[in-house]
Write an enzyme that holds these catalytic residues in place. Structure first.
Site, PDB file in Angstrom:
ATOM      1  N   ASP A   1      38.122  41.846  41.928  1.00 12.32           N
ATOM      2  CA  ASP A   1      37.634  43.202  41.678  1.00 12.32           C
ATOM      3  C   ASP A   1      36.965  43.189  40.302  1.00 12.32           C
ATOM      4  OD1 ASP A   1      39.674  43.340  39.802  1.00 12.32           O
ATOM      5  OD2 ASP A   1      40.615  45.138  40.627  1.00 12.32           O
TER       6      ASP A   1
ATOM      7  N   HIS B   1      60.991  22.882  53.677  1.00 13.19           N
ATOM      8  CA  HIS B   1      59.913  23.798  53.286  1.00 13.19           C
ATOM      9  C   HIS B   1      59.115  24.261  54.506  1.00 13.19           C
ATOM     10  CE1 HIS B   1      60.936  23.372  49.174  1.00 13.19           C
ATOM     11  NE2 HIS B   1      60.584  22.103  49.086  1.00 13.19           N
TER      12      HIS B   1
ATOM     13  N   THR C   1      45.751  42.403  37.230  1.00 11.80           N
ATOM     14  CA  THR C   1      47.099  41.829  37.157  1.00 11.80           C
ATOM     15  C   THR C   1      47.298  40.668  38.114  1.00 11.80           C
ATOM     16  OG1 THR C   1      47.847  43.370  38.847  1.00 11.80           O
ATOM     17  CG2 THR C   1      48.125  44.058  36.546  1.00 11.80           C
TER      18      THR C   1
ATOM     19  N   CYS D   1      42.349  39.888  40.174  1.00  9.65           N
ATOM     20  CA  CYS D   1      42.153  41.270  39.750  1.00  9.65           C
ATOM     21  C   CYS D   1      42.734  41.396  38.344  1.00  9.65           C
ATOM     22  CB  CYS D   1      42.754  42.261  40.758  1.00  9.65           C
ATOM     23  SG  CYS D   1      44.545  42.282  40.892  1.00  9.65           S
TER      24      CYS D   1
ATOM     25  N   HIS E   1      55.998  23.678  47.695  1.00 10.23           N
ATOM     26  CA  HIS E   1      57.089  24.310  48.453  1.00 10.23           C
ATOM     27  C   HIS E   1      56.605  25.314  49.488  1.00 10.23           C
ATOM     28  CE1 HIS E   1      60.389  23.476  45.184  1.00 10.23           C
ATOM     29  NE2 HIS E   1      59.535  22.470  45.318  1.00 10.23           N
TER      30      HIS E   1
END
Ligand code: RB5
Length: 144
Positions: free
Chosen positions: A7, A133, A66, A64, A97
């Site tokens: 963004d 995994h 955060t 973005c 993992h």
């Protein structure tokens, strides 16, 4: 082929990621946005997620402010395992993992130097293929 999306908050860092990829001859497809005008992160997270889920792109990188909103959006798409990473340990572990296929980063959280190290780690770490995994990833895909 790496799918890229961001963004407005991630636009400048995405340009750094593009430079990193171009310098290494890694092919990418940029799903926007293409400037710093305010946009809604879900559409860019989902565009990248669909490109990965459909097999058009092998992995994705989404950014973005955060890294949170865009990763939440990407993770709504079945088959996508988007991992928000703030350090190289997370990037390495989520490949080994979780077989994460989309890397999410927050441009307001980490600087470009660390971000490119994270990209490097993410793109160059293989999934462990360990049975435990694989079992856990299958449990994620089963949903509720
Ligand atoms: C945009 O202002 C900001 O909300 C967005 O980039 C992101 O941080 C959302 O999770």
């Amino acid at each position: 082929m790496i799918a890229l999306g961001c963004d407005h908050g991630g636009y400048v860092l995405k340009k750094e990621v593009i430079k990193y990829l171009e310098e290494r001859g890694i092919e990418y497809k940029d799903f926007g946005c293409y400037d710093e005008k305010s946009v809604d992160y879900p559409q860019y997270g989902k565009a990248v997620a669909h490109a990965v889920a459909d097999g058009e792109c092998e992995k994705g990188i989404i950014i973005c402010g955060t890294g949170i909103g865009i990763s939440i959006a990407a993770n709504k798409v079945k088959g996508v395992r988007a991992a928000l990473c703030t350090n190289c340990f997370m990037a390495e572990a989520t490949r080994q993992h979780n077989d994460a296929n989309v890397l999410a980063m927050g441009a307001r959280v980490i600087g470009p130097g660390l971000a490119l190290k994270i990209v490097d780690t993410f793109l160059n770490t293989e999934f462990s293929n360990d049975e435990r995994h694989i079992r856990r990833i299958n449990q994620i895909e089963e949903g509720i």
